[in-house]
Write a protein that holds these residues in place. Structure first.
Motif, PDB file in Angstrom:
ATOM      1  N   SER A 336      42.774  53.417  38.685  1.00  7.37           N
ATOM      2  CA  SER A 336      42.156  54.704  38.332  1.00  7.37           C
ATOM      3  C   SER A 336      41.205  54.540  37.154  1.00  7.37           C
ATOM      4  CB  SER A 336      43.238  55.734  37.988  1.00  7.37           C
ATOM      5  OG  SER A 336      44.098  55.957  39.082  1.00  7.37           O
ATOM      6  N   LEU A 337      41.652  53.815  36.133  1.00  4.80           N
ATOM      7  CA  LEU A 337      40.797  53.578  34.975  1.00  4.80           C
ATOM      8  C   LEU A 337      39.585  52.713  35.329  1.00  4.80           C
ATOM      9  CD1 LEU A 337      43.565  52.950  32.279  1.00  4.80           C
ATOM     10  CD2 LEU A 337      42.195  55.023  32.617  1.00  4.80           C
ATOM     11  N   THR A 338      39.732  51.885  36.361  1.00  6.69           N
ATOM     12  CA  THR A 338      38.623  51.030  36.792  1.00  6.69           C
ATOM     13  C   THR A 338      37.544  51.823  37.506  1.00  6.69           C
ATOM     14  OG1 THR A 338      40.033  49.066  36.987  1.00  6.69           O
ATOM     15  CG2 THR A 338      37.986  49.070  38.251  1.00  6.69           C
ATOM     16  N   VAL A 339      37.949  52.741  38.409  1.00  2.00           N
ATOM     17  CA  VAL A 339      36.965  53.404  39.274  1.00  2.00           C
ATOM     18  C   VAL A 339      36.315  54.611  38.614  1.00  2.00           C
ATOM     19  CG1 VAL A 339      38.194  52.641  41.323  1.00  2.00           C
ATOM     20  CG2 VAL A 339      38.645  54.927  40.423  1.00  2.00           C
ATOM     21  N   PRO A 341      34.720  55.176  35.688  1.00  7.65           N
ATOM     22  CA  PRO A 341      33.360  55.032  35.132  1.00  7.65           C
ATOM     23  C   PRO A 341      32.289  54.696  36.168  1.00  7.65           C
ATOM     24  CG  PRO A 341      34.973  53.708  33.911  1.00  7.65           C
ATOM     25  CD  PRO A 341      35.610  54.109  35.190  1.00  7.65           C
ATOM     26  N   GLY A 342      32.683  54.166  37.320  1.00  8.39           N
ATOM     27  CA  GLY A 342      31.697  53.764  38.316  1.00  8.39           C
ATOM     28  C   GLY A 342      31.034  52.438  38.028  1.00  8.39           C
ATOM     29  N   ARG A 343      31.533  51.709  37.061  1.00  4.85           N
ATOM     30  CA  ARG A 343      31.010  50.386  36.723  1.00  4.85           C
ATOM     31  C   ARG A 343      32.122  49.583  36.074  1.00  4.85           C
ATOM     32  NH1 ARG A 343      25.961  51.050  34.215  1.00  4.85           N
ATOM     33  NH2 ARG A 343      25.780  52.860  35.574  1.00  4.85           N
ATOM     34  N   ALA A 344      32.047  48.272  36.189  1.00 12.31           N
ATOM     35  CA  ALA A 344      33.120  47.420  35.681  1.00 12.31           C
ATOM     36  C   ALA A 344      32.553  46.122  35.131  1.00 12.31           C
ATOM     37  CB  ALA A 344      34.133  47.121  36.792  1.00 12.31           C
ATOM     38  N   THR A 345      33.244  45.581  34.149  1.00 12.99           N
ATOM     39  CA  THR A 345      32.906  44.298  33.535  1.00 12.99           C
ATOM     40  C   THR A 345      33.877  43.236  34.051  1.00 12.99           C
ATOM     41  OG1 THR A 345      34.403  44.640  31.663  1.00 12.99           O
ATOM     42  CG2 THR A 345      32.164  45.536  31.473  1.00 12.99           C
ATOM     43  N   PRO A 346      33.684  41.987  33.687  1.00 11.77           N
ATOM     44  CA  PRO A 346      34.664  40.961  34.101  1.00 11.77           C
ATOM     45  C   PRO A 346      36.084  41.259  33.628  1.00 11.77           C
ATOM     46  CG  PRO A 346      32.646  39.914  33.337  1.00 11.77           C
ATOM     47  CD  PRO A 346      32.496  41.377  33.058  1.00 11.77           C
ATOM     48  N   LEU A 347      36.227  42.039  32.558  1.00  6.59           N
ATOM     49  CA  LEU A 347      37.566  42.366  32.062  1.00  6.59           C
ATOM     50  C   LEU A 347      38.374  43.123  33.109  1.00  6.59           C
ATOM     51  CD1 LEU A 347      39.721  42.609  29.871  1.00  6.59           C
ATOM     52  CD2 LEU A 347      38.538  44.669  29.047  1.00  6.59           C
ATOM     53  N   GLN A 348      37.757  44.143  33.733  1.00  4.07           N
ATOM     54  CA  GLN A 348      38.486  44.910  34.744  1.00  4.07           C
ATOM     55  C   GLN A 348      38.897  44.027  35.923  1.00  4.07           C
ATOM     56  OE1 GLN A 348      35.902  46.220  33.115  1.00  4.07           O
ATOM     57  NE2 GLN A 348      36.266  48.396  32.712  1.00  4.07           N
ATOM     58  N   GLY A 349      37.995  43.135  36.341  1.00  7.13           N
ATOM     59  CA  GLY A 349      38.347  42.215  37.414  1.00  7.13           C
ATOM     60  C   GLY A 349      39.499  41.321  37.010  1.00  7.13           C
ATOM     61  N   GLY A 350      39.473  40.841  35.761  1.00  7.62           N
ATOM     62  CA  GLY A 350      40.542  39.979  35.277  1.00  7.62           C
ATOM     63  C   GLY A 350      41.877  40.701  35.205  1.00  7.62           C
ATOM     64  N   VAL A 351      41.870  41.975  34.822  1.00  4.48           N
ATOM     65  CA  VAL A 351      43.119  42.745  34.740  1.00  4.48           C
ATOM     66  C   VAL A 351      43.755  42.870  36.124  1.00  4.48           C
ATOM     67  CG1 VAL A 351      44.089  45.021  34.265  1.00  4.48           C
ATOM     68  CG2 VAL A 351      42.462  44.013  32.667  1.00  4.48           C
ATOM     69  N   HIS A 352      42.944  43.187  37.124  1.00  2.00           N
ATOM     70  CA  HIS A 352      43.475  43.300  38.489  1.00  2.00           C
ATOM     71  C   HIS A 352      44.020  41.957  38.974  1.00  2.00           C
ATOM     72  CE1 HIS A 352      42.539  47.414  39.735  1.00  2.00           C
ATOM     73  NE2 HIS A 352      41.461  47.327  38.968  1.00  2.00           N
ATOM     74  N   LEU A 353      43.338  40.882  38.653  1.00  2.00           N
ATOM     75  CA  LEU A 353      43.802  39.565  39.090  1.00  2.00           C
ATOM     76  C   LEU A 353      45.097  39.168  38.388  1.00  2.00           C
ATOM     77  CD1 LEU A 353      40.435  37.599  39.373  1.00  2.00           C
ATOM     78  CD2 LEU A 353      41.882  38.444  41.220  1.00  2.00           C
ATOM     79  N   VAL A 354      45.267  39.571  37.140  1.00  2.00           N
ATOM     80  CA  VAL A 354      46.528  39.296  36.446  1.00  2.00           C
ATOM     81  C   VAL A 354      47.667  40.067  37.100  1.00  2.00           C
ATOM     82  CG1 VAL A 354      47.788  39.692  34.286  1.00  2.00           C
ATOM     83  CG2 VAL A 354      45.512  38.655  34.235  1.00  2.00           C
ATOM     84  N   LEU A 355      47.415  41.309  37.497  1.00  2.00           N
ATOM     85  CA  LEU A 355      48.435  42.077  38.219  1.00  2.00           C
ATOM     86  C   LEU A 355      48.791  41.409  39.540  1.00  2.00           C
ATOM     87  CD1 LEU A 355      47.387  45.812  37.693  1.00  2.00           C
ATOM     88  CD2 LEU A 355      49.448  44.675  36.871  1.00  2.00           C
ATOM     89  N   PHE A 356      47.779  40.890  40.230  1.00  5.01           N
ATOM     90  CA  PHE A 356      48.035  40.196  41.490  1.00  5.01           C
ATOM     91  C   PHE A 356      48.839  38.927  41.247  1.00  5.01           C
ATOM     92  CE2 PHE A 356      46.409  37.249  44.895  1.00  5.01           C
ATOM     93  CZ  PHE A 356      47.153  37.822  45.911  1.00  5.01           C
ATOM     94  N   ALA A 357      48.508  38.203  40.187  1.00  5.19           N
ATOM     95  CA  ALA A 357      49.260  37.000  39.846  1.00  5.19           C
ATOM     96  C   ALA A 357      50.706  37.345  39.495  1.00  5.19           C
ATOM     97  CB  ALA A 357      48.590  36.277  38.674  1.00  5.19           C
ATOM     98  N   ALA A 358      50.911  38.487  38.815  1.00  7.18           N
ATOM     99  CA  ALA A 358      52.273  38.925  38.491  1.00  7.18           C
ATOM    100  C   ALA A 358      53.062  39.226  39.759  1.00  7.18           C
ATOM    101  CB  ALA A 358      52.219  40.161  37.593  1.00  7.18           C
ATOM    102  N   TYR A 359      52.399  39.856  40.733  1.00  5.63           N
ATOM    103  CA  TYR A 359      53.059  40.118  42.013  1.00  5.63           C
ATOM    104  C   TYR A 359      53.475  38.820  42.701  1.00  5.63           C
ATOM    105  CZ  TYR A 359      53.365  40.954  47.023  1.00  5.63           C
ATOM    106  OH  TYR A 359      53.767  40.953  48.344  1.00  5.63           O
ATOM    107  N   LEU A 360      52.575  37.833  42.736  1.00  6.59           N
ATOM    108  CA  LEU A 360      52.907  36.551  43.359  1.00  6.59           C
ATOM    109  C   LEU A 360      54.040  35.844  42.606  1.00  6.59           C
ATOM    110  CD1 LEU A 360      49.346  35.142  44.184  1.00  6.59           C
ATOM    111  CD2 LEU A 360      50.950  36.261  45.731  1.00  6.59           C
ATOM    112  N   GLU A 361      53.995  35.886  41.289  1.00  9.51           N
ATOM    113  CA  GLU A 361      55.044  35.257  40.486  1.00  9.51           C
ATOM    114  C   GLU A 361      56.410  35.885  40.755  1.00  9.51           C
ATOM    115  OE1 GLU A 361      57.390  33.250  37.758  1.00  9.51           O
ATOM    116  OE2 GLU A 361      55.457  32.720  38.654  1.00  9.51           O
ATOM    117  N   LEU A 362      56.442  37.214  40.822  1.00 11.48           N
ATOM    118  CA  LEU A 362      57.712  37.907  41.062  1.00 11.48           C
ATOM    119  C   LEU A 362      58.166  37.759  42.517  1.00 11.48           C
ATOM    120  CD1 LEU A 362      57.087  41.113  38.941  1.00 11.48           C
ATOM    121  CD2 LEU A 362      58.674  39.242  38.450  1.00 11.48           C
TER     122      LEU A 362
END
Length: 366
Positions: A336-339, A341-362
Motif C-alpha cells: 500500500s505504501l509502495t503504490v 505515490p505512483g512512483r518507487a525507488t530501488p528502496l521499495q523494490g528492495g523492501v519487497h524482495l526482503v519480504l520475499f526472502a523472509a517468506y522463502l526462509e520461513l
C-alpha cells in the motif's frame, strides 16, 4: 535440408511448445530417471521462454491491459486444473494443497515479481513510475480476496480447524468470482486508462511503437502456442516434482518447500514478462501481471476447489497459520505504501524482495 534446419531453428518458439506437449504425454505419471529429468528441465525452460514470447505477441495485438490479463488468466486456469487434479489423488497432504499454492502465488507475485520489477525499472531509469489508481485498485482486490479466503477460515467457529463450513465456503467462492469479475470489468472496460503505462509526466501511453502490430492470423497462432506452452510448463513442472521432493527430503526441509518450488516454476512466464516490461519502463504492465496473477490465483482457485469439494473426500484446510498471516499483513501494508505515490525507488523494490526472502526462509526453516 540445411535451409530447412535453419528455418526450424529460427522458429523454435513454435517447435518447443509442441515438443513439451509430446514429452509431457510420454512422461506423465511415470517415474523418471535422472537423464530424462534433465531433458524435461531443459524443455521446461524452453517452454517458459516460448510462452513469454507468444504472450508478448498476443499482448501487442490486443494492447494493454488485455495482454497482461491473457497471460495471468491462462497460467492460473492451468494451475487450478493441476491443483484440482492433485487434490483428486487424495492423501493427507492434499488438504492444504490449495492454501499453500495460493499463498505461495501471492507472496511470489506481490513481493518477488513486484520487487524485481520496481528494482529493475528504478535502477535502469532512475525511478519506477506507474499509475497509482490502477495499482491501488488491484492491490485492494488482492488484499480482500486473500483475507476472505485465507485468513478468515482460521478464526471461524462453525467447523473445527482452519476450515470453512459449506455455507462459508460457498460465500467465499461467490465473493471471489464477483470481486474478480468486477475488477476485470474495471480494468478492461470502465477505467481501462488506470491500467495503462504512463510517462514521467503522468501521460497515459495507449500504444507501443516498438514493433509492427502482428496480424490476426499470427496472433491466433501465438494464442494457441501460448496455451500449449503453458500446459507444457505446468505439466512438466508436475513431472519433475518427485525429483524436487526427493531433493527437499534429502536436504531435511519441510514438504511445503516442494509447493514453493513448483509455484516458482509455474510463475516463471509472468516473472520474465514483467521484468521485460520493467526494462522498457512499462512498470504498470509489470504490476498488472504481478497483481493480476495473484488475483486470478485466488479468484479462480477458491471457486474451483469449492466445486471440487463436492466429490473430494477429506478436509479442505484454507486458513493460514500465525506466521504466514503476519507476512501477508506486512505485505499488504508495504505494498500500500509502495503504490500510493505512483512512483518507487530501488528502496521499495528492495523492501519487497526482503519480504520475499523472509517468506522463502520461513518456508525452509518454519
Amino acid at each position: 535440408m540445411i535451409v530447412r534446419l535453419r528455418s526450424l531453428m529460427t522458429q523454435w518458439t513454435a517447435v518447443v511448445p509442441v515438443i513439451a506437449i509430446v514429452l509431457l504425454a510420454l512422461t506423465w505419471g511415470r517415474d523418471l530417471p535422472g537423464v530424462v529429468v534433465a531433458l524435461v528441465t531443459l524443455v521446461l525452460a524452453g517452454a517458459v521462454l516460448a510462452a513469454v514470447h507468444h504472450a508478448e505477441v498476443v499482448a501487442h495485438r490486443v494492447g494493454e491491459p488485455f495482454g497482461s490479463l491473457v497471460l495471468a488468466v491462462a497460467v492460473t486456469v492451468i494451475e487450478v486444473a493441476l491443483i484440482v487434479t492433485l487434490m483428486a489423488d487424495g492423501g493427507d497432504k492434499s488438504s492444504t494443497l490449495a492454501r499453500d499454492t495460493v499463498f505461495a502465488a501471492v507472496m511470489i507475485t506481490c513481493n518477488g515479481i513486484v520487487g524485481l520489477s520496481l528494482l529493475v525499472a528504478s535502477l535502469r531509469h532512475g525511478l519506477a513510475v506507474f499509475n497509482a489508481e490502477g495499482a491501488g485498485a488491484a492491490l485492494a482486490t488482492v488484499a480482500t480476496l486473500a483475507t476472505l479466503s485465507l485468513v478468515l477460515p482460521t478464526f471461524t467457529t462453525s467447523k473445527p480447524g482452519p476450515e470453512f463450513s459449506t455455507a462459508q465456503l460457498t460465500f467465499a467462492a461467490l465473493a471471489s468470482l464477483v470481486l474478480y469479475g468486477m475488477f476485470v470489468t474495471t480494468q478492461t472496460v470502465r477505467h481501462r486508462d488506470y491500467f495503462l503505462p504512463i510517462t514521467r509526466q503522468g501521460e497515459v501511453i495507449d500504444e507501443d511503437d516498438h514493433a509492427d502490430i502482428p496480424s490476426s492470423r499470427t496472433t491466433l497462432i501465438s494464442l494457441g502456442l501460448l496455451g500449449l506452452a503453458l500446459v507444457g510448463v505446468v505439466g512438466l513442472a508436475k513431472g519433475v516434482s518427485p525429483t524436487i521432493e526427493s531433493g527437499v527430503q534429502a536436504a531435511g526441509m519441510p514438504h511445503s518447500v516442494v509447493g514453493v518450488v513448483i509455484a516458482l516454476l509455474v510463475l516463471l512466464p509472468e516473472t520474465i514478462a514483467a521484468l521485460r516490461s520493467a526494462r522498457r519502463d512499462r512498470v504498470q504492465t509489470s504490476l498488472n501481471l504481478a497483481l493480476g496473477s495473484a488475483m486470478a490465483s485466488i479468484g479462480l482457485t477458491i471457486p474451483a476447489v469449492a466445486v471440487a469439494s463436492i466429490w473430494l473426500s477429506g478436509p479442505l484446510v484454507l486458513g493460514l497459520g500465525a506466521t504466514h498471516m503476519v507476512l501477508l499483513a506486512l505485505t499488504v501494508v508495504v505494498a500500500s505504501l509502495t503504490v500510493v505515490p505512483g512512483r518507487a525507488t530501488p528502496l521499495q523494490g528492495g523492501v519487497h524482495l526482503v519480504l520475499f526472502a523472509a517468506y522463502l526462509e520461513l518456508a525452509i526453516n518454519p
